[in-house]
Design an enzyme around this catalytic site. Structure first.
Site, PDB file in Angstrom:
ATOM      1  N   LYS A 148       0.710  -1.116   0.028  1.00 58.88           N
ATOM      2  CA  LYS A 148      -0.110  -0.159  -0.178  1.00 58.88           C
ATOM      3  C   LYS A 148       1.016   1.358   0.201  1.00 58.88           C
ATOM      4  CE  LYS A 148      -1.917   2.920   2.591  1.00 58.88           C
ATOM      5  NZ  LYS A 148      -1.794   4.279   2.307  1.00 58.88           N
ATOM      6  N   GLU A 180       9.229   0.902  11.273  1.00 59.00           N
ATOM      7  CA  GLU A 180      10.172   1.683  11.256  1.00 59.00           C
ATOM      8  C   GLU A 180       9.557   3.189  11.188  1.00 59.00           C
ATOM      9  OE1 GLU A 180      12.215   4.575   9.818  1.00 59.00           O
ATOM     10  OE2 GLU A 180      12.598   3.626   7.887  1.00 59.00           O
ATOM     11  N   CYS A 227      13.126   9.939   7.629  1.00 55.85           N
ATOM     12  CA  CYS A 227      12.971   9.449   8.888  1.00 55.85           C
ATOM     13  C   CYS A 227      14.164   9.561  10.035  1.00 55.85           C
ATOM     14  CB  CYS A 227      12.489   8.202   9.077  1.00 55.85           C
ATOM     15  SG  CYS A 227      13.369   7.268   8.044  1.00 55.85           S
ATOM     16  N   GLU A 234       9.447  15.326  15.910  1.00 58.45           N
ATOM     17  CA  GLU A 234       9.746  15.373  14.620  1.00 58.45           C
ATOM     18  C   GLU A 234       9.162  16.257  13.476  1.00 58.45           C
ATOM     19  OE1 GLU A 234       8.811  11.384  12.556  1.00 58.45           O
ATOM     20  OE2 GLU A 234      10.753  11.615  11.512  1.00 58.45           O
TER      21      GLU A 234
END
Lengths: 307, 490
Positions: free
Chosen positions: B195, B269, B303, B401
């Site tokens: 996906k 992750e 990331c 973040e």
């Protein structure tokens, strides 16, 4: 004078950064403008034992009018002609009033393995013969043995002997081998002249090589030197010049260097007053690529004058 | 624009030289609308829902994409389930051949895929061309090599496939993340339902074309486009034996809760707030390059971005000056220009998030530094690279973040302080150390809570090198033998 901080160089990352400049895409107008700019920054050089007055005269003519053929937009003259001291008078006579500088190697070029008074006399003689730019070599033996103070003092004395002529300090990076050494020698050379009095922009250049040692100029070595120049500018506001010499043979490679100067020091350095190429065979490739850009066709090498 | 071109008769030209536009012109053929790739063919979604994928640099619609519903997800999972047995029974060297073919086809169509990646996601063509595509191909090559050597990856044990893997990937490295997920799963004999992220489906759909070109057996890889609900349906499907997710920590936690007690394998992750530590004895100029690539690479949509910079106090002025100087040479603009360093922000939503954090940073008293050079394009989503000084560890911009080109610069005095501050975060994905002292590297690196520690470099990736996090950055590794382990049972 405050001793400068040690500036270690990481060889992996500096090579990676230097390589990144070669991936810039320089096309169409930027390419032609860059080539013209590079021509105006050339120190057209002949440094051979067999140099003759005739060869020097041919070189001077080439310097003033790099391309003799028909062209819409005249090619700019180069920045300087660079010769041995014994040919300075010939060059000076040809170049008076043209705006092209007369550069002479001196200080016992290329080895510098002579007593200091001989090296200084070499400089004085070249200046008296009409050189307005002196390309000196540093004492690599003293540098590599750690006698940095001695190297700096010699540079100061040479700078004083220049008596108004501009000075280019050749580090001979091929003999220094490591980037750490290149950076240390750059800092040392810049600080030596800086401590001798007030400097104007472009009074002094640092230069990679004599052209007699391999490797000569490389992009990572030049980058390390540009970084020393940038750091000096950030702390003093004075612009030191840069001259990579030897090994730059193609227009493409010259454009890579210009990209590196632009992105490391900024547009202010993109002038022959602050950046030079020391080269002999580069000129005709620049001309060839320029004419290719203008006409769409490659010309034969024999269409360009040799010197 | 170009003073040197006009006054070449002058001996001394006035300084200045700019690059001409250098647009990448490789054509990309796109259909007006795409279906779901299920059982080896594109089909219309049973959900009958669609959404548009836009170019974030121009806001123009690129193609209409299907939004897979629960029924579509079920079809895809059933197709994968039916294909799994034969795929796993295939001679391993035959499975390897398929993976090699995918890798080679990606290489052959690399430029086209890179252009599409930049059009759909906003990243500079320089990066999609030089980083995303070569690495995507490498992941398939690397795992093709493992397909018939799994016994050597796990000596003395018998690795067996898990079954159907549901793989949900993010929008920051769309094709590369697809490769990270698909290649190890397929090498180990699993089949997949992938996906892609809602804003960046197109390269995955091009990958589907490639899978057809190389005659991958139908059902081995199924690609169901859609948004969060599609992903939830996939993760919650009872026949999915393994969920691999790369994305936000928030969604990761939801997935972990939904998978709990179901027996499904899960690897996550997730986010990061990775520290970059510069000691006074570092090679500063190269460290500055490292900062540039750690926070402004891919607009900071990474990331493992080194978004917290810790600088030894004695050199902070030098580092800040050099960083500001270096920031001036970054070229922000058209992602398809070969000289662009920083492209478009991936979506309007992400731009709002970044702006919210930047406002919070200024509001909390940190000092923002940015270079206001050329004007930004009027259309599209843009944010200039910037950094903050005067940041306190308690500031929002130092804790959360941002996923944008925003760096927080802080200082430290001793290695112990650097370590404490670096580890003072819920995340643990990556870290960077910059020092010229070898002993310091080893000492600090082993005390950092991070899945990846880069020393005197940053953002280096390789298919053979495991990647993944600690703490709220997730668990499980991708790449190398460690990555294979997530796709087998013994």
């Amino acid at each position: 004078m405050q001793p400068s901080r040690n500036h270690p160089v990481d060889s992996v990352m500096v090579r990676q950064r230097a390589a990144s400049f070669t991936s810039r895409s320089i096309k169409t107008e930027a390419k032609l403008a860059g080539i013209r700019l590079a021509i105006s920054m050339l120190d057209l050089t002949t440094l051979e034992g067999k140099d003759s007055p005739e060869k020097v005269r041919a070189l001077c003519r080439k310097a003033v009018r790099p391309y003799e053929g028909p062209i819409d937009h005249p090619v700019p003259p180069v920045a300087a002609v660079c010769v041995y001291p014994s040919h300075v008078r010939t060059a000076a006579k040809m170049l008076t009033g043209t705006g092209v500088h007369v550069a002479s190697v001196a200080t016992g070029f290329p080895s510098g393995q002579y007593p200091l008074e001989v090296r200084l006399r070499d400089v004085t003689a070249a200046v008296e013969s009409g050189a307005d730019e002196i390309d000196m070599v540093i004492n690599r033996g003293a540098f590599l043995s750690g006698r940095h103070g001695e190297v700096a003092e010699e540079i100061r004395q040479v700078w004083q002997a220049c008596d108004g002529a501009h000075l280019k300090i050749i580090l001979e990076t091929g003999e220094l081998e490591t980037y750490d050494n290149v950076r240390r020698a750059s800092d040392l050379a810049i600080e030596a002249v800086d401590s001798a009095g007030v400097l104007q922009d472009g009074d002094v250049f640092i230069k990679t090589s004599t052209g007699k040692i391999s490797p000569a100029a490389t992009m990572p070595v030049t980058l390390v030197m540009l970084e020393a120049i940038r750091d000096h500018f950030l702390s003093t506001g004075v612009r030191i010049g840069m001259k990579p010499a030897g090994g730059i043979r193609t227009a493409k490679s010259a454009l890579h260097y210009l990209v590196m100067v632009k992105e490391t020091l900024g547009d202010e350095w993109l002038t022959p007053d602050l950046f030079r190429f020391g080269a002999s065979s580069l000129t005709n490739d620049l001309l060839r690529q320029l004419l290719k850009g203008l006409t769409g066709r490659y010309m034969a090498m024999h269409d360009f004058s040799e010197a | 624009m170009n003073p040197t071109a006009s006054d070449t008769n002058e001996h001394h030209t006035s300084p200045g030289w700019d690059y001409s536009p250098a647009p990448e012109r490789t054509p990309v053929e796109l259909d007006e609308s795409y279906g779901l790739f299920i059982d080896g063919a594109f089909r219309a979604p049973k959900s009958r829902k669609r959404f548009d994928s836009i170019n974030p640099a121009t806001e123009q619609t690129l193609a209409s994409v299907a939004e897979g519903g629960a029924k579509d997800v079920d079809d895809a999972v059933q197709a994968a389930k039916a294909a799994q047995g034969p795929w796993a029974r295939l001679k391993p060297s035959e499975r390897a051949k398929y993976l090699y073919r995918i890798a080679r086809r990606i290489q052959e169509r690399a430029r086209e895929l890179a252009v599409l990646e930049s059009m759909d996601g906003g990243k500079p063509i320089k990066e999609s061309r030089d980083v995303d595509l070569p690495l995507a191909a490498q992941h398939f090559f690397y795992h093709a090599g493992w397909a018939d050597k799994l016994a050597y990856a796990f000596p003395g044990r018998t690795p067996r496939p898990l079954g159907v893997c549901g793989q949900i990937i993010p929008w920051n490295f769309p094709l590369l993340m697809a490769a990270w997920k698909l290649a190890p799963a397929l090498a180990c004999g699993n089949t997949c339902v992938l996906k892609p992220a809602e804003t960046t489906s197109l390269t995955a759909l091009k990958l589907a074309e490639i899978l057809r070109e190389i005659d991958l057996p139908p059902g081995v890889v199924n690609i169901v486009t859609g948004a969060g609900e599609t992903g939830a349906a996939l993760a919650g499907h009872p026949d999915v034996k393994k969920i691999a997710f790369t994305g936000s920590t928030e969604v990761g936690k939801v997935l972990a809760r939904s998978a709990a007690g179901t027996g499904k394998r899960l690897t996550l992750e997730l986010g990061g707030k990775s520290p970059n530590i510069i000691f006074a004895d570092a090679a500063i100029d190269q460290a500055v390059e490292g900062i540039v690539s750690s926070i402004w690479f891919n607009q900071g949509h990474v990331c493992c971005a080194g978004s917290r910079l810790f600088v030894e106090e004695s050199i902070v002025d030098e580092v800040v000056d050099k960083l500001r100087h270096r920031m001036q040479s970054l070229r922000v603009g058209d992602p398809l220009d070969k000289n662009t360093d920083v492209g478009a922000i991936n979506s309007a939503e992400q731009l709002r998030t970044i702006e919210r954090y930047v406002d919070a940073g200024e509001h909390e008293g940190a000092i923002m530094h940015e270079v206001s050079a050329d004007p930004l394009p009027t259309k599209g989503f843009w944010h200039r690279p910037c950094f903050f000084t005067g940041v306190q560890p308690s500031h929002l911009i130092a804790r959360e973040e941002i996923f944008g080109p925003v760096l927080s610069v802080m200082t430290f005095r001793t290695p112990e302080e650097a370590l404490t501050r670096a580890n003072n975060t819920p995340y643990g994905l990556a870290a960077g150390i910059w020092t010229n002292t070898g002993a310091k590297i080893f000492e600090i690196a082993r005390k950092l809570d991070a899945g990846v520690v880069w020393c005197n470099t940053y953002n280096k990736f390789d298919a053979a090198s495991p990647f993944g996090g600690f703490k709220e950055s997730g668990f499980g590794r991708e790449g190398g033998r460690h990555g294979l382990k997530s796709y087998v049972k013994f």
